[in-house]
Design an enzyme around this catalytic site. Structure first.
Site, PDB file in Angstrom:
ATOM      1  N   TYR A 236       0.829  -1.210   0.000  1.00 35.96           N
ATOM      2  CA  TYR A 236       0.000   0.000   0.000  1.00 35.96           C
ATOM      3  C   TYR A 236       0.867   1.266   0.000  1.00 35.96           C
ATOM      4  O   TYR A 236       0.392   2.332   0.355  1.00 35.96           O
ATOM      5  CB  TYR A 236      -0.947  -0.001   1.193  1.00 35.96           C
ATOM      6  CG  TYR A 236      -1.925  -1.163   1.192  1.00 35.96           C
ATOM      7  CD1 TYR A 236      -2.970  -1.196   0.272  1.00 35.96           C
ATOM      8  CD2 TYR A 236      -1.797  -2.219   2.091  1.00 35.96           C
ATOM      9  CE1 TYR A 236      -3.867  -2.258   0.248  1.00 35.96           C
ATOM     10  CE2 TYR A 236      -2.698  -3.289   2.077  1.00 35.96           C
ATOM     11  CZ  TYR A 236      -3.726  -3.300   1.151  1.00 35.96           C
ATOM     12  OH  TYR A 236      -4.611  -4.347   1.127  1.00 35.96           O
TER      13      TYR A 236
ATOM     14  N   TYR B 155     -11.080  -1.000   0.665  1.00 36.56           N
ATOM     15  CA  TYR B 155     -11.029  -0.654   2.099  1.00 36.56           C
ATOM     16  C   TYR B 155      -9.776   0.131   2.465  1.00 36.56           C
ATOM     17  O   TYR B 155      -9.715   0.764   3.510  1.00 36.56           O
ATOM     18  CB  TYR B 155     -11.190  -1.905   2.968  1.00 36.56           C
ATOM     19  CG  TYR B 155      -9.929  -2.593   3.450  1.00 36.56           C
ATOM     20  CD1 TYR B 155      -9.214  -3.446   2.621  1.00 36.56           C
ATOM     21  CD2 TYR B 155      -9.475  -2.416   4.759  1.00 36.56           C
ATOM     22  CE1 TYR B 155      -8.077  -4.101   3.072  1.00 36.56           C
ATOM     23  CE2 TYR B 155      -8.340  -3.071   5.224  1.00 36.56           C
ATOM     24  CZ  TYR B 155      -7.639  -3.897   4.374  1.00 36.56           C
ATOM     25  OH  TYR B 155      -6.515  -4.527   4.828  1.00 36.56           O
ATOM     26  N   ARG B 156      -8.773   0.100   1.630  1.00 35.12           N
ATOM     27  CA  ARG B 156      -7.568   0.924   1.792  1.00 35.12           C
ATOM     28  C   ARG B 156      -6.835   0.846   0.466  1.00 35.12           C
ATOM     29  O   ARG B 156      -7.179   0.010  -0.370  1.00 35.12           O
ATOM     30  CB  ARG B 156      -6.677   0.407   2.949  1.00 35.12           C
ATOM     31  CG  ARG B 156      -6.001  -0.926   2.673  1.00 35.12           C
ATOM     32  CD  ARG B 156      -5.513  -1.613   3.923  1.00 35.12           C
ATOM     33  NE  ARG B 156      -4.199  -1.183   4.364  1.00 35.12           N
ATOM     34  CZ  ARG B 156      -3.472  -1.876   5.254  1.00 35.12           C
ATOM     35  NH1 ARG B 156      -3.937  -3.007   5.776  1.00 35.12           N
ATOM     36  NH2 ARG B 156      -2.293  -1.442   5.648  1.00 35.12           N
TER      37      ARG B 156
HETATM   38  C1  LIG Z   1       2.801 -10.010   2.222  1.00 34.00           C
HETATM   39  C2  LIG Z   1       1.934  -8.990   2.887  1.00 34.00           C
HETATM   40  C3  LIG Z   1       0.908  -9.409   3.715  1.00 34.00           C
HETATM   41  C4  LIG Z   1       0.093  -8.468   4.347  1.00 34.00           C
HETATM   42  N1  LIG Z   1      -0.879  -8.923   5.192  1.00 34.00           N
HETATM   43  C5  LIG Z   1      -1.629  -8.034   5.871  1.00 34.00           C
HETATM   44  C6  LIG Z   1      -2.597  -8.485   6.816  1.00 34.00           C
HETATM   45  O1  LIG Z   1      -2.742  -9.678   7.064  1.00 34.00           O
HETATM   46  N2  LIG Z   1      -3.351  -7.551   7.450  1.00 34.00           N
HETATM   47  C7  LIG Z   1      -3.172  -6.227   7.239  1.00 34.00           C
HETATM   48  O2  LIG Z   1      -3.859  -5.435   7.858  1.00 34.00           O
HETATM   49  N3  LIG Z   1      -2.247  -5.779   6.365  1.00 34.00           N
HETATM   50  C8  LIG Z   1      -1.463  -6.638   5.690  1.00 34.00           C
HETATM   51  N4  LIG Z   1      -0.501  -6.171   4.829  1.00 34.00           N
HETATM   52  C9  LIG Z   1      -0.348  -4.720   4.618  1.00 34.00           C
HETATM   53  C10 LIG Z   1       0.678  -4.031   5.554  1.00 34.00           C
HETATM   54  O3  LIG Z   1       1.926  -4.655   5.439  1.00 34.00           O
HETATM   55  C11 LIG Z   1       0.265  -4.049   7.007  1.00 34.00           C
HETATM   56  O4  LIG Z   1      -1.009  -3.507   7.157  1.00 34.00           O
HETATM   57  C12 LIG Z   1       1.237  -3.278   7.917  1.00 34.00           C
HETATM   58  O5  LIG Z   1       0.865  -3.483   9.264  1.00 34.00           O
HETATM   59  C13 LIG Z   1       1.261  -1.777   7.617  1.00 34.00           C
HETATM   60  O6  LIG Z   1       2.511  -1.256   7.928  1.00 34.00           O
HETATM   61  P1  LIG Z   1       2.868  -0.617   9.335  1.00 34.00           P
HETATM   62  O7  LIG Z   1       2.080  -1.315  10.377  1.00 34.00           O
HETATM   63  O8  LIG Z   1       4.337  -0.617   9.478  1.00 34.00           O
HETATM   64  O9  LIG Z   1       2.289   0.868   9.215  1.00 34.00           O
HETATM   65  P2  LIG Z   1       3.070   2.210   8.807  1.00 34.00           P
HETATM   66  O10 LIG Z   1       3.756   1.997   7.522  1.00 34.00           O
HETATM   67  O11 LIG Z   1       3.867   2.729   9.926  1.00 34.00           O
HETATM   68  O12 LIG Z   1       1.825   3.180   8.615  1.00 34.00           O
HETATM   69  C14 LIG Z   1       0.867   2.965   7.631  1.00 34.00           C
HETATM   70  C15 LIG Z   1       0.092   4.256   7.376  1.00 34.00           C
HETATM   71  O13 LIG Z   1      -0.673   4.567   8.523  1.00 34.00           O
HETATM   72  C16 LIG Z   1      -0.684   5.970   8.767  1.00 34.00           C
HETATM   73  N5  LIG Z   1      -0.062   6.203  10.083  1.00 34.00           N
HETATM   74  C17 LIG Z   1       1.024   5.566  10.560  1.00 34.00           C
HETATM   75  N6  LIG Z   1       1.297   5.991  11.797  1.00 34.00           N
HETATM   76  C18 LIG Z   1       0.391   6.915  12.098  1.00 34.00           C
HETATM   77  C19 LIG Z   1       0.172   7.707  13.254  1.00 34.00           C
HETATM   78  N7  LIG Z   1       0.956   7.602  14.335  1.00 34.00           N
HETATM   79  N8  LIG Z   1      -0.849   8.596  13.236  1.00 34.00           N
HETATM   80  C20 LIG Z   1      -1.648   8.716  12.136  1.00 34.00           C
HETATM   81  N9  LIG Z   1      -1.490   7.973  11.016  1.00 34.00           N
HETATM   82  C21 LIG Z   1      -0.486   7.085  11.014  1.00 34.00           C
HETATM   83  C22 LIG Z   1       0.118   6.615   7.655  1.00 34.00           C
HETATM   84  O14 LIG Z   1      -0.745   7.077   6.654  1.00 34.00           O
HETATM   85  C23 LIG Z   1       0.969   5.479   7.135  1.00 34.00           C
HETATM   86  O15 LIG Z   1       1.277   5.608   5.764  1.00 34.00           O
HETATM   87  C24 LIG Z   1       0.312  -7.087   4.152  1.00 34.00           C
HETATM   88  C25 LIG Z   1       1.345  -6.670   3.302  1.00 34.00           C
HETATM   89  C26 LIG Z   1       2.159  -7.613   2.689  1.00 34.00           C
HETATM   90  C27 LIG Z   1       3.282  -7.119   1.831  1.00 34.00           C
END
Ligand SMILES: Cc1cc2nc3c(=O)[nH]c(=O)nc-3n(C[C@H](O)[C@H](O)[C@H](O)COP(=O)(O)OP(=O)(O)OC[C@H]3O[C@@H](n4cnc5c(N)ncnc54)[C@H](O)[C@@H]3O)c2cc1C
Lengths: 524, 203
Positions: free
Chosen positions: A92, A469-470
């Site tokens: 994403y 949804y996103r």
């Molecule tokens: C192989 C694969 C499998 C995946 N499986 C899943 C799954 O099972 N479920 C799922 O949900 N996702 C999944 N994902 C998507 C994603 O990897 C996850 O959702 C992951 O948790 C998002 O990255 P992060 O938690 O590091 O968030 P970050 O990269 O830190 O943040 C994501 C976004 O949230 C917002 N944000 C972050 N921090 C804040 C803050 N403090 N205040 C306000 N806004 C903020 C920003 O817009 C930011 O761009 C998958 C991705 C891959 C590649």
């Protein structure tokens, strides 16, 4: 890569801005080198040129006080920040900002686990706490609480929730399980939502709504504030956990699976998010495409059949789990098994029926019990230099909708020369269809095709009444544009809120299609 | 999961001065004194590799033989992942050689930057003619040094040792980058990706 400037900021002002940021967080935590430091904030899974999302700098405050001063600097120079926490939002957009020149506001250093409440079953965490961190901490203190994690265990508890992310235990709907939030507004004001607004509140993490409008949702998938702390309900370890897998032989079984599943979900006989996974997803986490097929175009049925037989998987593979005392699990299993047994060819498996080295089963089994891992990243090994962006529309839980969505995506995807690799995740009443559009990230033409296909899917899904949804940063405007009922009343309302809570427009401009006034309508 | 930090310096001095030559080094065709120099440098490095049959070699045995500190990497369990993070924390200031399948190396790289600087990335893929294609990209100087070794190493473990030995360079931050496409005899195992990462300050 050449260095870039934040939009609208002159080089000399930028130098002064960086100097001010360094005064706040220290030199060590302001990153500016485009060759060696800023690549850490690229999205390796982009289908568009990296230059479009190259940050001008990144800044990593250690606590809310530093964050407050960083926002002050940003306001002073009108510099756009892009908030990330653990920064692993791959599929994403990863850590990359919406537009080139933004300064990434990296909250990884704010990574304290502030409280684990065993009695009431919750934890309070800062933005940089990953699922792995929380799990490790719970193990260390001997807690009997489970984490509910997204498939990538390095993701953050807080940012995954703000992105409306999902996990795989009965606590898998993360927004539902969040209770109590602290958020910093663009002007530096720190707000406690819900019960937290009451000084000395005893119930900040027990009751979600407080008094008056419930505002937590305003700070999810949004750019109205920076969330600095959340409470997250954690599931107590149940007396029993028995994950199961059901394989189905035919592609057309998707309809029946979904119809059987709906009443089981609605009546809570399947308490966790229920997954119906297409065979290539199952294959991709453990083998490569080349192991089976080197031709172009869709994989022929004869090859798919061999894959199914080698890997002991079906055309569709259903994952669920029983939780609770053994007699309860036994009773529930009878109902679940009898329901799915009505589909000819259904095969049922428990842990003892699957091999110890069955990669797909083993990681799903862990996820169902909230044990973080990263196995799902292996889908990137499917093709050389694999990368993916996820197309994730929501639909009703019906066989007709599942089939319609599947065909809508599969056909366009095959025509564009990609494999369909997808799964359906059923929550309380909704079905998330996750299509993992996998491409070679070193192949410019393939990336362009993937980008075009994604756009087509957005339009086709919207025309059929399905919204995502996103989404990936590259598609935020386009998808926000499909949520346009009553002359885009919702987006206009979002913009009004944005103008009030962030008049300088410093926080994540363009997040989910919400732009500050200065960058709106062609000004961006 | 283990980290071996043997006293390589003592070991090498004894080996070299005693006239004994490690079989691995001989097979790599390294001149012993040059190796001693290079590998003493390698004391400052850590090798991270994927614990998987796909590596096609007993990586642990290979790197242990040469006394290289190593840490296995897995995407499949929390304990393994945590062990890797711990190893990275204790390896601050040292060079890293990383080898594994594409997804694993991607994940490791995302945890390294920007504390480490990836000076070289290699994509090593089996070809239909049973040879191996190596697509290297990164800084000119280490790449030139490395390219000569591709045909001399027998398997990923030996390649890891060579990578890990390249711990220092007189390179400036704006050093030239290039890409190189080379072929060699086949290595066992599946397609791999490798990284050479140097701590901030070296470049
Ligand atoms: C192989 C694969 C499998 C995946 N499986 C899943 C799954 O099972 N479920 C799922 O949900 N996702 C999944 N994902 C998507 C994603 O990897 C996850 O959702 C992951 O948790 C998002 O990255 P992060 O938690 O590091 O968030 P970050 O990269 O830190 O943040 C994501 C976004 O949230 C917002 N944000 C972050 N921090 C804040 C803050 N403090 N205040 C306000 N806004 C903020 C920003 O817009 C930011 O761009 C998958 C991705 C891959 C590649």
């Amino acid at each position: 890569m050449e260095s870039v400037l934040p939009p609208g900021i002159k080089r000399e002002h930028f130098a002064a801005l960086l100097a001010d940021l360094k005064k706040v967080v220290g030199r060590e935590f302001v990153f500016t080198d485009p060759q060696w430091e800023l690549p850490a904030y690229n999205d390796a899974y982009l289908t568009t040129p990296a230059e479009l999302h190259q940050p001008s700098a990144a800044v990593a405050p250690a606590n809310v006080e530093e964050l407050q001063r960083v926002l002050e600097v940003a306001r002073h120079y009108k510099a756009p920040l892009w908030t990330i926490s653990t920064g692993k939002n791959f599929a994403y957009g990863g850590p990359a900002p919406r537009k080139a020149g933004y300064i990434v506001l990296d909250l990884k250093r704010m990574n304290r686990i502030l409280e684990v409440n065993e009695k009431h079953g919750y934890a309070v965490v800062e933005p940089g706490v990953s699922y792995m961190d929380l799990y490790r901490h719970l193990q260390k203190i001997g807690s009997k609480l489970w984490v509910d994690c997204a498939a990538p265990g390095w993701g953050g508890v807080l940012p995954n929730m703000t992105e409306h992310g999902v996990g795989y235990t009965p606590y898998g709907d993360h927004v539902t399980m969040q209770c109590g939030m602290e958020v910093m507004l663009a002007d530096g004001t720190l707000v406690q939502t819900g019960m937290g607004a009451l000084p000395g509140s005893q119930t900040n993490h027990l009751y979600k709504y407080g008094l008056g409008p419930s505002v937590d949702g305003l700070f999810t998938q949004s750019n109205f504030g920076v969330v600095t702390k959340i409470g997250m309900w954690l599931m107590p370890e149940p007396p029993g956990y028995r994950p199961y897998m059901i394989t189905f032989e035919k592609e057309s079984d998707l309809h029946a699976i979904t119809e059987v599943l709906r009443p089981l979900k609605v009546n809570m006989l399947i308490p966790a998010v229920a997954m119906t996974v297409e065979m290539l997803w199952e294959a991709a986490v453990q083998v490569t495409r080349r192991d089976y097929y080197t031709g172009k175009g869709p994989i022929p049925e004869s090859v798919r059949k061999k894959m199914r037989s080698d890997l002991k998987i079906g055309a569709w593979n259903f994952y669920g789990a029983l939780y609770g005392p053994p007699p309860m699990m036994d009773n529930t299993w009878e109902v679940v098994r009898d329901a799915f047994a009505s589909i000819p060819g259904a095969k049922f498996y428990f842990d003892e029926d699957r091999a110890k080295d069955d990669v797909a089963w083993q990681y799903r089994k862990k996820l169902g019990a909230g044990i973080p891992n990263m196995t799902e990243y292996n889908v990137m090994n499917w093709i050389p230099n694999g990368a993916h962006i996820d197309f994730s529309p929501i639909s009703p839980v019906t066989g007709a909708d599942a089939t319609k969505q599947y065909e809508l995506i599969r056909d366009r995807c095959n025509k564009a020369g990609f494999d369909y690799c997808g799964e359906f995740a059923v929550g309380w009443r909704d079905m998330h269809h996750i299509f993992c559009l996998t491409f070679d990230r070193n192949d410019v033409k393939q990336k362009a095709r993937a980008n075009k296909l994604f756009g087509e899917l957005v339009d086709a899904a919207a025309a059929a009444g399905y919204g995502e949804y996103r989404t990936h940063v590259d598609f935020m405007d386009r998808i926000a544009g499909t949520y346009n009922w009553n002359d885009s009343a919702l987006l206009r309302m979002h913009e009004k809120v944005k103008d009030v809570v962030d008049p300088s427009g410093i926080l994540s401009p363009g997040k989910m299609g919400i732009w500050p006034k200065s960058m709106r309508k062609g000004k961006a | 999961m283990s980290i071996t930090l043997s006293s390589r310096r003592t070991f090498l001095q004894a080996t070299v001065s005693g006239g004994a030559v490690l079989p691995l080094l001989t097979s790599l065709g390294m001149a012993t004194n040059a190796v001693a120099g290079g590998l003493v440098e390698a004391e400052g490095s850590l090798c991270l590799f994927e614990a998987d049959a796909a590596m096609g070699a007993d990586m642990a045995a290979g790197v242990r033989q040469i006394g290289l500190a190593y840490q296995t990497v897995t995407l499949d369990d929390a304990a393994g992942w945590s062990a890797m993070l711990d190893a990275l924390t204790s390896a601050r200031g040292r060079s890293l050689a990383v080898l594994g399948r594409s997804a694993t190396v991607f994940a490791v790289r995302s945890m390294l930057e920007p504390t480490w600087r990836v000076v070289l990335e290699g994509r090593h893929s089996r070809q239909a003619d049973s040879g191996m294609r190596h697509e290297l990209s990164g800084l000119d100087a280490p790449m030139n040094q490395l390219s000569g070794w591709l045909n001399r190493v027998r398997d990923p473990a030996q390649y890891a040792v060579v990578l890990a030995s390249m711990t220092r360079g007189e390179f400036s931050a704006d050093a030239e980058r290039k890409t190189l496409d080379l072929n060699s005899h086949a290595w066992p195992g599946s397609d791999l990706v490798s990284l050479l990462a140097w701590p901030k300050g070296v470049v």
